[in-house]
Write an enzyme that holds these catalytic residues in place. Structure first.
Site, mmCIF file in Angstrom:
data_model
loop_
_atom_site.group_PDB
_atom_site.id
_atom_site.type_symbol
_atom_site.label_atom_id
_atom_site.label_comp_id
_atom_site.label_asym_id
_atom_site.label_seq_id
_atom_site.Cartn_x
_atom_site.Cartn_y
_atom_site.Cartn_z
ATOM 1 N N ILE A 92 -1.812 -5.137 -1.251
ATOM 2 C CA ILE A 92 -0.920 -3.990 -1.151
ATOM 3 C C ILE A 92 0.426 -4.259 -1.810
ATOM 4 O O ILE A 92 1.158 -3.335 -2.169
ATOM 5 C CB ILE A 92 -0.713 -3.598 0.338
ATOM 6 C CG1 ILE A 92 -0.150 -2.181 0.446
ATOM 7 C CG2 ILE A 92 0.192 -4.595 1.055
ATOM 8 C CD1 ILE A 92 -0.091 -1.659 1.870
ATOM 9 N N SER A 93 0.765 -5.514 -2.022
ATOM 10 C CA SER A 93 2.093 -5.897 -2.506
ATOM 11 C C SER A 93 2.141 -5.963 -4.034
ATOM 12 O O SER A 93 1.469 -6.792 -4.647
ATOM 13 C CB SER A 93 2.493 -7.260 -1.939
ATOM 14 O OG SER A 93 3.637 -7.756 -2.612
ATOM 15 N N PRO A 94 2.986 -5.133 -4.665
ATOM 16 C CA PRO A 94 3.126 -5.251 -6.117
ATOM 17 C C PRO A 94 3.765 -6.565 -6.532
ATOM 18 O O PRO A 94 3.472 -7.082 -7.616
ATOM 19 C CB PRO A 94 4.016 -4.054 -6.483
ATOM 20 C CG PRO A 94 4.764 -3.732 -5.227
ATOM 21 C CD PRO A 94 3.834 -4.065 -4.110
ATOM 22 N N ALA B 12 3.210 -9.421 -5.082
ATOM 23 C CA ALA B 12 2.118 -10.396 -5.062
ATOM 24 C C ALA B 12 1.284 -10.280 -6.322
ATOM 25 O O ALA B 12 0.844 -11.299 -6.889
ATOM 26 C CB ALA B 12 1.251 -10.185 -3.819
#
EC number: 5.99.1.4
Length: 214
Positions: A11-13, A15
């Site tokens: 979900i993390s851009p 990451a």
């Protein structure tokens, strides 16, 4: 050889960007990397935090910032059609491709690019079914054993003090965020700064918490 635990949630851009940039950040270094999916929402809840997308002005900044970072670093990235979305299906699929909760770089890359390239709905059922067929999980994605592996990864991250993603843990030291890759590389190269007071003593001081009462 140093070993890095790379904690991630699709979900993390940040990451995604860190994952794509990692080979360049580690170029020329002798290291091993374990890619470990974790549930970011559980980390945030444990530490009493809101996610960036839960704060309207921070959400706007975050999306603009990550698109700029992709542009500035030559890393392809597009916002999915809806965000935030429920990442559990992707996390469980990722873990189901592994033997022990640590996934291959290929599996991580495939899922990250499914979410962060093309601008489509990350959670679309048809796309998710095609992604599952492509990755060929080793066990029931929604089975208890698989859910336990994801929880174990997340609990392990919490125990090491991980508060967000991407996070890299090496020698018990925690490095966080896309911009944390520069610190990680310096540490792995043996920069003596990390043995000095600016690292070891930075947080060794009292905190003067402000009271909500005047």
């Amino acid at each position: 050889m140093k070993h890095i635990d790379f904690y991630l949630d699709f979900i993390s851009p940040y990451a995604h960007l860190a994952f794509e940039h990692l080979p360049e950040a580690l170029e020329g270094l002798s290291v091993s990397v374990a890619y470990k999916p974790v549930l970011l929402g559980a980390l945030l809840k444990h530490h009493g935090q809101l996610g960036p997308a839960e704060i309207p002005s921070k959400r706007s900044w975050t999306y603009r910032h990550v698109l700029w970072l992709g542009h500035a670093h030559g890393l392809p990235i597009e916002m999915p059609a809806s965000h935030p979305y429920n990442p559990l299906p992707h996390l469980r699929l990722a873990v189901a491709t592994s033997d022990d909760g640590s996934i291959s770089r290929l599996a991580a890359e495939t899922i990250f690019r499914h979410v962060w390239r093309g601008g489509e709905e990350a959670g679309d059922a048809t796309r998710l079914a095609a992604l599952t067929a492509q990755l060929q999980p080793k066990r029931d994605v929604n089975g208890d054993e698989n859910k336990a592996l994801l929880k174990r990864n997340t609990d392990e991250a919490v125990a090491q003090g991980v508060f967000g993603v991407p996070c890299y843990v090496v020698d018990g030291r925690l490095f966080w965020g896309f911009d944390g890759l520069a610190l990680l590389r310096a540490y792995l190269q043996g920069d003596a700064w990390f043995d000095g007071p600016q690292w070891t003593g930075a947080d060794q001081r009292p905190s003067l918490l402000r009271s909500s009462k005047s």
